[in-house]
Design a protein around this motif. Structure first.
Motif, PDB file in Angstrom:
ATOM      1  N   LEU A 140       0.662  -1.230   0.014  1.00 34.59           N
ATOM      2  CA  LEU A 140      -0.062  -0.085  -0.070  1.00 34.59           C
ATOM      3  C   LEU A 140       0.842   1.241  -0.202  1.00 34.59           C
ATOM      4  CD1 LEU A 140      -2.663   1.573   0.432  1.00 34.59           C
ATOM      5  CD2 LEU A 140      -2.456   1.358   2.825  1.00 34.59           C
ATOM      6  N   HIS A 141       0.504   2.246  -0.920  1.00 30.21           N
ATOM      7  CA  HIS A 141       1.400   3.425  -0.837  1.00 30.21           C
ATOM      8  C   HIS A 141       0.353   4.438  -0.866  1.00 30.21           C
ATOM      9  CE1 HIS A 141       3.957   6.586  -2.139  1.00 30.21           C
ATOM     10  NE2 HIS A 141       2.738   7.092  -2.918  1.00 30.21           N
ATOM     11  N   ILE A 142       0.191   5.486   0.235  1.00 39.61           N
ATOM     12  CA  ILE A 142      -0.720   6.532   0.570  1.00 39.61           C
ATOM     13  C   ILE A 142       0.230   7.652   0.135  1.00 39.61           C
ATOM     14  CG2 ILE A 142      -1.767   7.704   2.468  1.00 39.61           C
ATOM     15  CD1 ILE A 142      -2.145   5.050   3.638  1.00 39.61           C
ATOM     16  N   SER A 143      -0.770   8.589  -0.649  1.00 43.86           N
ATOM     17  CA  SER A 143      -0.340   9.836  -1.158  1.00 43.86           C
ATOM     18  C   SER A 143      -0.793  10.545  -0.150  1.00 43.86           C
ATOM     19  CB  SER A 143      -0.759  10.248  -2.570  1.00 43.86           C
ATOM     20  OG  SER A 143      -0.072   9.183  -3.636  1.00 43.86           O
ATOM     21  N   GLN A 144       0.075  11.402   0.538  1.00 47.82           N
ATOM     22  CA  GLN A 144      -0.025  12.262   1.657  1.00 47.82           C
ATOM     23  C   GLN A 144      -0.778  13.865   0.925  1.00 47.82           C
ATOM     24  OE1 GLN A 144      -0.207  11.431   5.044  1.00 47.82           O
ATOM     25  NE2 GLN A 144       0.587   9.710   4.317  1.00 47.82           N
ATOM     26  N   GLY A 145      -2.005  14.119   1.412  1.00 48.57           N
ATOM     27  CA  GLY A 145      -2.342  15.417   1.178  1.00 48.57           C
ATOM     28  C   GLY A 145      -3.202  15.499  -0.404  1.00 48.57           C
ATOM     29  N   SER A 146      -3.251  14.268  -0.745  1.00 48.99           N
ATOM     30  CA  SER A 146      -3.834  13.865  -2.085  1.00 48.99           C
ATOM     31  C   SER A 146      -5.350  13.223  -2.176  1.00 48.99           C
ATOM     32  CB  SER A 146      -3.147  12.773  -2.857  1.00 48.99           C
ATOM     33  OG  SER A 146      -3.393  12.787  -4.230  1.00 48.99           O
ATOM     34  N   GLY A 147      -6.150  14.011  -2.773  1.00 46.66           N
ATOM     35  CA  GLY A 147      -7.705  13.577  -3.044  1.00 46.66           C
ATOM     36  C   GLY A 147      -7.821  12.400  -3.951  1.00 46.66           C
ATOM     37  N   HIS A 148      -8.924  12.380  -4.641  1.00 48.15           N
ATOM     38  CA  HIS A 148      -9.427  11.341  -5.604  1.00 48.15           C
ATOM     39  C   HIS A 148      -8.897  11.590  -6.869  1.00 48.15           C
ATOM     40  CE1 HIS A 148     -11.782   7.960  -6.460  1.00 48.15           C
ATOM     41  NE2 HIS A 148     -12.276   8.438  -7.337  1.00 48.15           N
ATOM     42  N   THR A 149      -7.414  11.316  -6.974  1.00 48.86           N
ATOM     43  CA  THR A 149      -6.911  11.499  -8.138  1.00 48.86           C
ATOM     44  C   THR A 149      -5.512  10.560  -8.012  1.00 48.86           C
ATOM     45  OG1 THR A 149      -5.859  13.253  -9.455  1.00 48.86           O
ATOM     46  CG2 THR A 149      -5.477  13.263  -7.173  1.00 48.86           C
ATOM     47  N   ILE A 150      -4.593  10.800  -9.083  1.00 48.09           N
ATOM     48  CA  ILE A 150      -3.343  10.032  -9.125  1.00 48.09           C
ATOM     49  C   ILE A 150      -2.323  10.988  -8.957  1.00 48.09           C
ATOM     50  CG2 ILE A 150      -1.830   8.467 -10.355  1.00 48.09           C
ATOM     51  CD1 ILE A 150      -4.206   7.459 -11.816  1.00 48.09           C
ATOM     52  N   ALA A 151      -1.903  11.092  -7.625  1.00 46.77           N
ATOM     53  CA  ALA A 151      -0.495  12.040  -7.505  1.00 46.77           C
ATOM     54  C   ALA A 151       0.699  11.602  -7.924  1.00 46.77           C
ATOM     55  CB  ALA A 151      -0.653  12.124  -5.979  1.00 46.77           C
ATOM     56  N   GLN A 152       1.585  12.641  -8.169  1.00 43.10           N
ATOM     57  CA  GLN A 152       2.864  11.992  -8.734  1.00 43.10           C
ATOM     58  C   GLN A 152       3.486  11.047  -8.013  1.00 43.10           C
ATOM     59  OE1 GLN A 152       4.380  13.190 -11.718  1.00 43.10           O
ATOM     60  NE2 GLN A 152       5.547  11.406 -11.301  1.00 43.10           N
ATOM     61  N   ASP A 153       3.520  10.908  -6.615  1.00 45.23           N
ATOM     62  CA  ASP A 153       4.388   9.966  -5.775  1.00 45.23           C
ATOM     63  C   ASP A 153       3.618   8.716  -6.010  1.00 45.23           C
ATOM     64  OD1 ASP A 153       2.218  11.471  -4.046  1.00 45.23           O
ATOM     65  OD2 ASP A 153       2.921   9.744  -2.839  1.00 45.23           O
ATOM     66  N   GLY A 154       2.231   8.762  -6.077  1.00 48.34           N
ATOM     67  CA  GLY A 154       1.515   7.597  -6.474  1.00 48.34           C
ATOM     68  C   GLY A 154       1.793   6.861  -7.841  1.00 48.34           C
TER      69      GLY A 154
END
Length: 219
Positions: A193-207
């Motif tokens: 599991l990878h959790i993107s901090q501060g990210s909503g319903h989207t694909i963040a860069q770190d994800g």
């Protein structure tokens, strides 16, 4: 037997020649294949032997007539039951699409990664874990396991799985992936599991970076 709906959508052929692996991208509710094929465009140079396919879901979206849905959001019914009914209906359609794709390419489950976002992630997990032969992997962005209580009896293969979720997701809350992780591990699936901090319903860069690393290891 009733004829199944045939899916279609954008595709990116390998840059190096004949395909040696497949990445099938399942979009979210109200979107379409053109949305997720952007992931294929991002990954294409890094994986030159890979074909990327992003089928449109089988039904015009009830909440957005310009997009598609794997199953309807029935707000009048229990959400859990509605998702299960929808997943059970969409599952054989995706199965049929994969079977056709493998027949056309000469590849198979062991050459294929399923990637999904939101409702597409739900379907990637639902379908991929019920295939008789294991996939190369599953990446589920902003998803959850539909009817987790049924999975133990129905799981047929155990490909590696990466769950990716934004901690600020207010559409499919992060608890969906947080609950999925121990369930998968308990069933013997190599899951992360990878959790993107501060990210909503989207694909963040770190994800996206985490998914790229997963693909690099799998492919």
């Amino acid at each position: 037997m009733t004829d199944l709906v045939k899916l279609s959508g954008p595709m990116l052929t390998p840059t190096s020649g004949p395909e040696k692996s497949l990445v099938v991208l399942l979009h979210g509710y109200g979107s379409d294949g053109r949305d997720l094929i952007a992931l294929g465009q991002f990954w294409r140079d890094s994986f030159p032997d890979t074909m990327f396919v992003a089928p449109n879901a089988p039904h015009v979206c009830g909440g957005n007539p310009f997009g598609y849905e794997w199953f309807p959001l029935d707000l009048e019914r229990d959400r859990t039951l509605s998702r299960l009914t929808g997943a059970e209906t969409a599952h054989p359609i995706i199965d049929g699409f994969l079977a056709d794709l493998w027949a056309q390419t000469g590849l198979g489950p062991a050459d294929t990664i399923l990637v999904g976002f939101s409702q597409g992630a739900m379907m990637a997990l639902y379908t991929g874990l019920r295939l008789a032969e294991p996939l190369k992997g599953i990446v589920a962005f902003s998803g959850l396991i539909v009817a987790p209580e049924k999975l133990g009896a129905e799981i047929a293969s155990k490909p590696p799985v990466l769950l990716i979720h934004g901690d600020m997701d207010d559409v499919v809350p992060v608890m969906g992936s947080e609950a999925a992780l121990p369930k998968l591990i308990d069933l013997g699936v190599d899951a992360g599991l990878h959790i993107s901090q501060g990210s909503g319903h989207t694909i963040a860069q770190d994800g996206l970076d985490a998914a790229t690393a997963f693909l690099r290891k799998a492919i």
